[in-house]
Scaffold this motif. Structure first.
Motif, PDB file in Angstrom:
ATOM      1  N   LEU A 170      76.812  57.969  59.098  1.00  0.00           N
ATOM      2  CA  LEU A 170      76.349  56.970  58.050  1.00  0.00           C
ATOM      3  C   LEU A 170      76.993  55.842  58.076  1.00  0.00           C
ATOM      4  CD1 LEU A 170      76.722  59.632  55.080  1.00  0.00           C
ATOM      5  CD2 LEU A 170      74.852  59.196  56.872  1.00  0.00           C
ATOM      6  N   LEU A 171      78.176  55.305  58.501  1.00  0.00           N
ATOM      7  CA  LEU A 171      79.017  54.158  58.426  1.00  0.00           C
ATOM      8  C   LEU A 171      79.292  53.434  59.711  1.00  0.00           C
ATOM      9  CD1 LEU A 171      81.374  54.515  55.422  1.00  0.00           C
ATOM     10  CD2 LEU A 171      79.105  53.263  55.506  1.00  0.00           C
ATOM     11  N   LEU A 217      72.352  62.082  50.026  1.00  0.00           N
ATOM     12  CA  LEU A 217      73.359  61.391  49.563  1.00  0.00           C
ATOM     13  C   LEU A 217      73.031  60.835  48.152  1.00  0.00           C
ATOM     14  CD1 LEU A 217      75.733  59.258  50.200  1.00  0.00           C
ATOM     15  CD2 LEU A 217      74.071  57.536  51.390  1.00  0.00           C
ATOM     16  N   VAL A 228      70.548  57.329  42.199  1.00  0.00           N
ATOM     17  CA  VAL A 228      69.533  57.210  43.594  1.00  0.00           C
ATOM     18  C   VAL A 228      69.919  58.341  44.264  1.00  0.00           C
ATOM     19  CG1 VAL A 228      69.533  55.908  45.596  1.00  0.00           C
ATOM     20  CG2 VAL A 228      69.832  54.630  43.522  1.00  0.00           C
ATOM     21  N   ILE A 230      69.127  59.934  48.393  1.00  0.00           N
ATOM     22  CA  ILE A 230      68.154  59.625  49.402  1.00  0.00           C
ATOM     23  C   ILE A 230      68.552  60.598  50.660  1.00  0.00           C
ATOM     24  CG2 ILE A 230      68.010  57.047  49.219  1.00  0.00           C
ATOM     25  CD1 ILE A 230      69.976  56.260  50.999  1.00  0.00           C
ATOM     26  N   GLY A 231      67.570  60.820  51.505  1.00  0.00           N
ATOM     27  CA  GLY A 231      67.652  61.777  52.535  1.00  0.00           C
ATOM     28  C   GLY A 231      68.104  60.871  53.639  1.00  0.00           C
ATOM     29  N   VAL A 232      69.227  61.568  54.361  1.00  0.00           N
ATOM     30  CA  VAL A 232      69.851  60.808  55.100  1.00  0.00           C
ATOM     31  C   VAL A 232      70.137  61.670  56.575  1.00  0.00           C
ATOM     32  CG1 VAL A 232      71.353  59.090  53.937  1.00  0.00           C
ATOM     33  CG2 VAL A 232      72.275  61.519  54.532  1.00  0.00           C
ATOM     34  N   MET A 235      70.059  60.232  60.137  1.00  0.00           N
ATOM     35  CA  MET A 235      71.084  59.446  60.357  1.00  0.00           C
ATOM     36  C   MET A 235      72.179  60.277  61.525  1.00  0.00           C
ATOM     37  SD  MET A 235      71.694  56.908  57.317  1.00  0.00           S
ATOM     38  CE  MET A 235      72.618  55.669  58.236  1.00  0.00           C
TER      39      MET A 235
ATOM     40  N   ILE B  34      73.933  51.680  52.593  1.00  0.00           N
ATOM     41  CA  ILE B  34      72.823  52.525  53.270  1.00  0.00           C
ATOM     42  C   ILE B  34      71.559  52.092  52.418  1.00  0.00           C
ATOM     43  CG2 ILE B  34      71.767  54.871  53.532  1.00  0.00           C
ATOM     44  CD1 ILE B  34      74.333  55.611  54.428  1.00  0.00           C
ATOM     45  N   GLU B  36      67.371  52.438  52.074  1.00  0.00           N
ATOM     46  CA  GLU B  36      66.231  53.040  52.260  1.00  0.00           C
ATOM     47  C   GLU B  36      64.945  52.303  51.809  1.00  0.00           C
ATOM     48  OE1 GLU B  36      65.201  57.734  51.321  1.00  0.00           O
ATOM     49  OE2 GLU B  36      64.435  56.171  49.499  1.00  0.00           O
ATOM     50  N   ILE B  41      65.161  55.149  56.022  1.00  0.00           N
ATOM     51  CA  ILE B  41      66.435  54.503  56.199  1.00  0.00           C
ATOM     52  C   ILE B  41      66.210  53.327  57.117  1.00  0.00           C
ATOM     53  CG2 ILE B  41      68.964  54.847  56.991  1.00  0.00           C
ATOM     54  CD1 ILE B  41      68.426  56.680  54.861  1.00  0.00           C
ATOM     55  N   GLU B  59      66.048  51.483  48.041  1.00  0.00           N
ATOM     56  CA  GLU B  59      67.261  52.160  47.520  1.00  0.00           C
ATOM     57  C   GLU B  59      68.521  51.574  48.027  1.00  0.00           C
ATOM     58  OE1 GLU B  59      66.638  54.189  44.779  1.00  0.00           O
ATOM     59  OE2 GLU B  59      64.473  54.909  45.101  1.00  0.00           O
TER      60      GLU B  59
END
Lengths: 339, 67
Positions: A170-171, A217, A228, A230-232, A235, B34, B36, B41, B59
């Motif tokens: 992710l980062l 997330l 919020v 969100i589907g990650v 990633m 992050i 979106e 993404i 987002e």
């Protein structure tokens, strides 16, 4: 089934079987600040068999607004947080085994703490340790739950090795210099919300209801009324050095660690980030000026004096902390300012 | 330009043209956020090349250290 868990057992997705599983599980909570005390209290009340709680700090008055296991007495006595938390949790649920460790968690400690543990809860205040937790969790195949909060904002993500992306996916790099609870504050409701997300996921993992995990997330701002999710999944990176096809667990290697050294005879500790960096001294100066303390600046460094301590931030990332000769105390002061 | 950011409708200044501009405008860094955009993404390396357009749904999730 014991009366004390009756309402939780009546909840279909836990039931008698789930309750029995909870009693057999061992959760390691890294950090006993706001998130740590919140997580620990809920998991102890839920009847998790064993909790390990690790923290390097002691209770201060400014903790009492949100760190729910501590009292004025703990703050006055400067009780180590791990011990004060254990004492309170023993009163809350004496059937739970609590291991308390007053400890600065390094790579070595984290690898030891992970042994035989079913879940790791991140309740830390910095990303150095989170990237270590992330690699150890991947190495030993243990789920872990990230939580973070400052101001009125919080977020959480559940990392399941082999299933979800990891923190490194992710980062990619350790974020440095973010806002902290000591620089911009934090309100208790946002702590509780992060704790709720973490412990709900923890209960699902501990009763092995894997399909109910959130997978997304999630972040929220309780003051600005934002939420919020969100589907990650996409990633997840098969080349990730922490969780990919050929992991090297980079944050467990010496080169990637923040280096610390006691400067003998100077009553000071040096903290050096793993990579050379160009610290934004202007931004840092602004942050420090909002703190109680004296800020001095020249083109090469910013110095910040507060009580018995003086911190000197160099442009290359190094920080000298004067007035301490204990590494874990120095790290604690450092992460309160720079995250 | 009207876009939806974290569920709220926002009017963006015309100077903000890319995801990178937007992230900066929110005082965030691509290193700890992050993004979106319309359900997809956007990797940090593509923030500068990804335009923001009228009606977009963005987002932003910032990673924070406190706890």
């Amino acid at each position: 089934m014991q009366e004390r868990y009756s309402r939780q057992v009546l909840f279909d997705s836990i039931g008698e079987k789930g309750q029995e599983k909870l009693g057999q599980k061992h959760v390691c909570i890294i950090g006993a600040g706001a998130l740590g005390t919140g997580n620990a209290e809920i998991l102890a009340r839920a009847g998790v068999g064993r909790l390990t709680i690790v923290d390097r700090d002691y209770v201060e008055e400014s903790n009492l607004q949100r760190q729910q296991l501590y009292t004025e007495k703990d703050a006055k006595a400067r009780m180590p947080k791990a011990i004060a938390a254990k004492d309170r949790l023993n009163q809350v649920n004496s059937s739970v085994t609590i291991h308390a460790e007053i400890q600065d968690v390094t790579v070595e400690e984290m690898e030891r703490l992970a042994q035989g543990v079913d879940l790791i809860i991140d309740a830390t205040d910095n990303f150095d340790i989170r990237f270590i937790i992330n690699d150890v969790a991947q190495k030993f195949n243990i789920p872990w739950i990230y939580g973070g909060c400052v101001s009125s904002y919080g977020l959480s993500f559940t990392v399941i090795p082999g299933e979800t992306p990891c923190l490194n996916c992710l980062l990619q790099t350790v974020p440095l210099g973010g806002a902290t609870c000591d620089t911009i504050g934090v309100i208790a409701p946002v702590v509780q919300m992060v704790v709720s997300y973490q412990t709900a996921e923890a209960l699902k993992i501990l009763v092995e209801d894997w399909s109910s995990l959130r997978k997304k997330l999630v972040s929220f701002d309780l003051w600005d009324n934002e939420h919020v999710s969100i589907g990650v999944e996409r990633m997840k990176n098969s080349d990730c050095p922490s969780c990919g096809d050929h992991p090297t667990y980079p944050y467990l290697s010496y080169e990637q660690q923040t280096k610390t050294a006691v400067l003998c005879g100077r009553d000071a500790v040096q903290i050096r980030p793993p990579k050379k960096m160009a610290r934004d001294l202007d931004a840092l100066e602004r942050i420090l000026e909002s703190q109680n303390g004296e800020v001095n600046r020249n083109p090469f460094l910013v110095s910040f004096a507060n009580g018995d301590h003086r911190m000197v931030f160099f442009k290359d990332g190094r920080v000298l902390i004067h007035g301490v000769n204990d590494i874990s105390e120095a790290k604690s002061l450092y992460h309160k300012i720079v995250g | 330009m009207i876009v939806h950011i974290n569920g709220d409708q926002r009017e963006l200044s015309s100077q903000l043209q890319t995801v990178f501009d937007l992230v900066n405008d929110y005082n965030l860094s691509e290193k700890n956020v992050i993004v979106e955009l319309n359900g997809r993404i956007i990797e940090a390396s593509k923030h500068r090349d990804t335009p923001i357009q009228e009606g977009d749904r963005v987002e932003l999730v910032q990673f924070v250290g406190g706890g």
